[in-house]
Design a protein around this motif. Sequence first.
Motif, PDB file in Angstrom:
ATOM      1  N   ALA A  53      -4.613  69.352  41.445  1.00 24.44           N
ATOM      2  CA  ALA A  53      -3.283  69.587  40.899  1.00 24.44           C
ATOM      3  C   ALA A  53      -2.840  68.425  40.032  1.00 24.44           C
ATOM      4  O   ALA A  53      -2.175  68.611  39.011  1.00 24.44           O
ATOM      5  N   ALA A  54      -3.206  67.212  40.423  1.00 22.46           N
ATOM      6  CA  ALA A  54      -2.768  66.029  39.684  1.00 22.46           C
ATOM      7  C   ALA A  54      -3.567  65.812  38.415  1.00 22.46           C
ATOM      8  O   ALA A  54      -3.029  65.316  37.424  1.00 22.46           O
ATOM      9  N   ASP A  55      -4.856  66.174  38.436  1.00 29.27           N
ATOM     10  CA  ASP A  55      -5.738  65.870  37.318  1.00 29.27           C
ATOM     11  C   ASP A  55      -5.884  67.035  36.339  1.00 29.27           C
ATOM     12  O   ASP A  55      -5.654  66.875  35.149  1.00 29.27           O
ATOM     13  N   ALA A  56      -6.272  68.192  36.845  1.00 28.62           N
ATOM     14  CA  ALA A  56      -6.621  69.313  35.976  1.00 28.62           C
ATOM     15  C   ALA A  56      -5.403  70.118  35.530  1.00 28.62           C
ATOM     16  O   ALA A  56      -5.409  70.737  34.478  1.00 28.62           O
ATOM     17  N   LYS A  57      -4.346  70.129  36.324  1.00 23.58           N
ATOM     18  CA  LYS A  57      -3.190  70.963  35.990  1.00 23.58           C
ATOM     19  C   LYS A  57      -1.915  70.145  36.141  1.00 23.58           C
ATOM     20  O   LYS A  57      -0.985  70.518  36.850  1.00 23.58           O
ATOM     21  N   ARG A  58      -1.881  69.021  35.459  1.00 21.46           N
ATOM     22  CA  ARG A  58      -0.772  68.091  35.624  1.00 21.46           C
ATOM     23  C   ARG A  58       0.572  68.719  35.243  1.00 21.46           C
ATOM     24  O   ARG A  58       1.567  68.570  35.956  1.00 21.46           O
ATOM     25  N   ALA A  59       0.614  69.422  34.127  1.00 19.42           N
ATOM     26  CA  ALA A  59       1.888  69.990  33.666  1.00 19.42           C
ATOM     27  C   ALA A  59       2.441  70.975  34.685  1.00 19.42           C
ATOM     28  O   ALA A  59       3.639  70.954  35.007  1.00 19.42           O
ATOM     29  N   GLN A  60       1.576  71.844  35.202  1.00 21.39           N
ATOM     30  CA  GLN A  60       2.026  72.821  36.182  1.00 21.39           C
ATOM     31  C   GLN A  60       2.459  72.136  37.472  1.00 21.39           C
ATOM     32  O   GLN A  60       3.478  72.494  38.080  1.00 21.39           O
ATOM     33  N   ALA A  61       1.697  71.105  37.872  1.00 23.34           N
ATOM     34  CA  ALA A  61       2.040  70.370  39.094  1.00 23.34           C
ATOM     35  C   ALA A  61       3.394  69.699  38.951  1.00 23.34           C
ATOM     36  O   ALA A  61       4.223  69.737  39.866  1.00 23.34           O
ATOM     37  N   PHE A  62       3.641  69.083  37.798  1.00 24.48           N
ATOM     38  CA  PHE A  62       4.916  68.400  37.579  1.00 24.48           C
ATOM     39  C   PHE A  62       6.079  69.392  37.573  1.00 24.48           C
ATOM     40  O   PHE A  62       7.167  69.098  38.067  1.00 24.48           O
ATOM     41  N   THR A  63       5.851  70.565  36.976  1.00 24.11           N
ATOM     42  CA  THR A  63       6.893  71.588  36.947  1.00 24.11           C
ATOM     43  C   THR A  63       7.260  72.029  38.359  1.00 24.11           C
ATOM     44  O   THR A  63       8.444  72.182  38.694  1.00 24.11           O
ATOM     45  N   LYS A  64       6.253  72.203  39.191  1.00 24.82           N
ATOM     46  CA  LYS A  64       6.506  72.634  40.568  1.00 24.82           C
ATOM     47  C   LYS A  64       7.236  71.552  41.359  1.00 24.82           C
ATOM     48  O   LYS A  64       8.151  71.836  42.145  1.00 24.82           O
ATOM     49  N   VAL A 103       2.848  80.433  52.992  1.00 26.06           N
ATOM     50  CA  VAL A 103       3.049  80.279  51.545  1.00 26.06           C
ATOM     51  C   VAL A 103       4.485  79.839  51.299  1.00 26.06           C
ATOM     52  O   VAL A 103       5.425  80.555  51.650  1.00 26.06           O
ATOM     53  N   GLU A 104       4.647  78.652  50.718  1.00 22.84           N
ATOM     54  CA  GLU A 104       5.971  78.125  50.400  1.00 22.84           C
ATOM     55  C   GLU A 104       6.204  78.264  48.902  1.00 22.84           C
ATOM     56  O   GLU A 104       5.369  77.838  48.096  1.00 22.84           O
ATOM     57  N   ALA A 105       7.339  78.852  48.537  1.00 28.69           N
ATOM     58  CA  ALA A 105       7.634  79.104  47.124  1.00 28.69           C
ATOM     59  C   ALA A 105       9.030  78.602  46.769  1.00 28.69           C
ATOM     60  O   ALA A 105       9.902  78.460  47.634  1.00 28.69           O
ATOM     61  N   MET A 106       9.229  78.314  45.480  1.00 28.52           N
ATOM     62  CA  MET A 106      10.532  78.034  44.907  1.00 28.52           C
ATOM     63  C   MET A 106      10.733  79.084  43.825  1.00 28.52           C
ATOM     64  O   MET A 106       9.963  79.135  42.862  1.00 28.52           O
ATOM     65  N   THR A 107      11.750  79.900  43.955  1.00 30.70           N
ATOM     66  CA  THR A 107      11.884  81.023  43.041  1.00 30.70           C
ATOM     67  C   THR A 107      13.327  81.253  42.617  1.00 30.70           C
ATOM     68  O   THR A 107      14.261  80.925  43.348  1.00 30.70           O
ATOM     69  N   ASP A 108      13.482  81.825  41.420  1.00 33.12           N
ATOM     70  CA  ASP A 108      14.788  82.265  40.965  1.00 33.12           C
ATOM     71  C   ASP A 108      14.878  83.787  41.000  1.00 33.12           C
ATOM     72  O   ASP A 108      15.833  84.385  40.505  1.00 33.12           O
ATOM     73  N   ASN A 109      13.840  84.410  41.597  1.00 37.02           N
ATOM     74  CA  ASN A 109      13.816  85.871  41.714  1.00 37.02           C
ATOM     75  C   ASN A 109      12.998  86.234  42.952  1.00 37.02           C
ATOM     76  O   ASN A 109      11.775  86.353  42.887  1.00 37.02           O
ATOM     77  N   MET A 140      -7.946  84.456  46.843  1.00 41.45           N
ATOM     78  CA  MET A 140      -6.534  84.533  47.200  1.00 41.45           C
ATOM     79  C   MET A 140      -5.846  83.194  46.969  1.00 41.45           C
ATOM     80  O   MET A 140      -4.772  83.117  46.372  1.00 41.45           O
ATOM     81  N   LEU A 141      -6.494  82.117  47.413  1.00 42.27           N
ATOM     82  CA  LEU A 141      -5.915  80.782  47.227  1.00 42.27           C
ATOM     83  C   LEU A 141      -5.793  80.423  45.753  1.00 42.27           C
ATOM     84  O   LEU A 141      -4.817  79.792  45.337  1.00 42.27           O
ATOM     85  N   ASP A 142      -6.783  80.829  44.962  1.00 43.18           N
ATOM     86  CA  ASP A 142      -6.733  80.569  43.518  1.00 43.18           C
ATOM     87  C   ASP A 142      -5.530  81.277  42.882  1.00 43.18           C
ATOM     88  O   ASP A 142      -4.856  80.708  42.009  1.00 43.18           O
ATOM     89  N   CYS A 143      -5.269  82.501  43.315  1.00 39.80           N
ATOM     90  CA  CYS A 143      -4.120  83.237  42.782  1.00 39.80           C
ATOM     91  C   CYS A 143      -2.814  82.543  43.143  1.00 39.80           C
ATOM     92  O   CYS A 143      -1.907  82.425  42.308  1.00 39.80           O
ATOM     93  N   PHE A 144      -2.710  82.085  44.371  1.00 38.70           N
ATOM     94  CA  PHE A 144      -1.504  81.375  44.781  1.00 38.70           C
ATOM     95  C   PHE A 144      -1.320  80.098  43.964  1.00 38.70           C
ATOM     96  O   PHE A 144      -0.211  79.771  43.540  1.00 38.70           O
ATOM     97  N   GLU A 145      -2.411  79.368  43.745  1.00 39.99           N
ATOM     98  CA  GLU A 145      -2.325  78.108  43.005  1.00 39.99           C
ATOM     99  C   GLU A 145      -1.873  78.348  41.567  1.00 39.99           C
ATOM    100  O   GLU A 145      -1.120  77.549  40.999  1.00 39.99           O
ATOM    101  N   GLU A 146      -2.314  79.445  40.972  1.00 42.39           N
ATOM    102  CA  GLU A 146      -1.979  79.746  39.576  1.00 42.39           C
ATOM    103  C   GLU A 146      -0.571  80.313  39.421  1.00 42.39           C
ATOM    104  O   GLU A 146      -0.040  80.353  38.312  1.00 42.39           O
ATOM    105  N   ASN A 147       0.021  80.754  40.529  1.00 41.36           N
ATOM    106  CA  ASN A 147       1.358  81.347  40.458  1.00 41.36           C
ATOM    107  C   ASN A 147       2.410  80.249  40.323  1.00 41.36           C
ATOM    108  O   ASN A 147       2.467  79.322  41.128  1.00 41.36           O
ATOM    109  N   VAL A 170       4.742  79.571  43.481  1.00 42.48           N
ATOM    110  CA  VAL A 170       4.179  79.081  44.740  1.00 42.48           C
ATOM    111  C   VAL A 170       4.022  77.566  44.687  1.00 42.48           C
ATOM    112  O   VAL A 170       3.376  77.023  43.788  1.00 42.48           O
ATOM    113  N   GLN A 171       4.617  76.888  45.645  1.00 40.93           N
ATOM    114  CA  GLN A 171       4.561  75.431  45.710  1.00 40.93           C
ATOM    115  C   GLN A 171       3.382  74.950  46.556  1.00 40.93           C
ATOM    116  O   GLN A 171       2.624  74.078  46.150  1.00 40.93           O
ATOM    117  N   ASN A 172       3.268  75.492  47.751  1.00 34.65           N
ATOM    118  CA  ASN A 172       2.236  75.054  48.689  1.00 34.65           C
ATOM    119  C   ASN A 172       1.699  76.242  49.464  1.00 34.65           C
ATOM    120  O   ASN A 172       2.429  77.204  49.733  1.00 34.65           O
TER     121      ASN A 172
END
Length: 246
Positions: free
Chosen positions: A16-27, A100-106, A225-232, A235-237
């Motif tokens: 999360a920190a290396d390959a997908k930094r922007a998404q990680a920071f957004t979350k 599955v822990e999420a932060m959502t506006d919907n 399944m885990l890959d889908c959660f990570e890409e969403n 989903v935070q954790n």
Amino acid sequence: MSGHSKWHNIQKTKGAADAKRAQAFTKIAREMIVAVKEGGSADPANNSRLATIIAKAKAANMPNDNIKRTLEKAAGAGSTDNYERVTYEGYGPSGVALIVEAMTDNRNRTASEVRHYFDKYGGNLGAANCVSWSFDRKGVIVIDNEDGDLDEDAVMMDALDCGADDFESDEGAFTVYTATDAIAAVSEALTTKGYHLLSAQEEMIPQQGYIKLSSEDDAKNMQKMLDCFEENDDVQNVWHNWEDAE
């Protein structure tokens, strides 16, 4: 000491920190916004939850300017962000427990997507608290030792001196366990001592350890399944008791 740490958790954090930094920071920014909303303050000295998220952000190498802007945005009277914390529980292939822990506006959108992932890959979404009773929430700090230069005994003594409750050595890293409200203080103390942190956050640790899946198909579906959660983006954790193959 305790035997809960697994390298797949460390790999997840590094990815999360290396390959997908922007998404990680957004979350992480979303977590800060919700922490300010729930805690009623953008000052980590007066908001322990926020202090924990900031420690997580720093361990993920989130720039201080990003952290500052996020806090100013969250504290602003005109902020239109309306994220809320939502938790889902269920079972993956062969009964793997999942939180599955999420932060959502919907909430409807996120619930629909989470249910779809469970259904598609051989799991099922369960009721609240159906698996969380078998996990313990702890502070988990991972210290980088990829080069193998650190002495285990010295790190353990430093960690305990900094306020850690438990300590564990793993391949390429040391894992430090704390109370959830001590993550920020212990992280700062370890950083002051010169240690490089790979992650610092709350985690859900399975009480009975991790399980292996005997079916290759189940293992593949679990990973998908885990890959889908990570890409969403919502989903935070995702916490689970599956020991994936190295």
